[in-house]
Design a protein around this motif. Sequence first.
Motif: not given
Length: 159
Positions: A125-126, A131-132, A137-138, A142-146
């Motif tokens: 969320r943050f 990161k705007d 897809g953004d 990020l969710a995949e990376r986390v």
Amino acid sequence: MRCPFCAHEDSQVKDSRPSEDAAAIRRRRQCEGCGARFTTFERVQLRDLVVVKKDNKREPFDRAKLERSIGHACRKRDIDPAKIDQLVSGVQRQMETLGDDVPSARIGEAVMAGLKALDHVAYIRFASIYKDFSEPGDFAELAERVEKEAVSPGHDKLL
């Protein structure tokens, strides 16, 4: 200390004790004007920080603003408020060690690192605001990376 109810200038300290994380002193006060009771917190401030924004504008560091932004990311998450306060204090202490002028990007990176360790959803969320993010897809990236970096055994699904 000015009373938040009637703005009377004088109040009496009725009780003082350290906060849960011992980073502040919690004081219960009673207004000598209207008799209302309220709580204040006294914290150590090493220096007056100035935040340097991306456009080189400068503004005083505002702990309450940092608390609000982290609070928005953590809203409706099962996170102990004391942990959030520890994160805010930790970020503030990190920034105080950098000097009087602190780039806003350093604050954002410190918050992201702290949230990543605290709660993955709050971190995403943050990051989406910091990161705007402009495309769905953004979020997915990020969710995949986390999810790949997650070191918590037994968690089949983070989101």
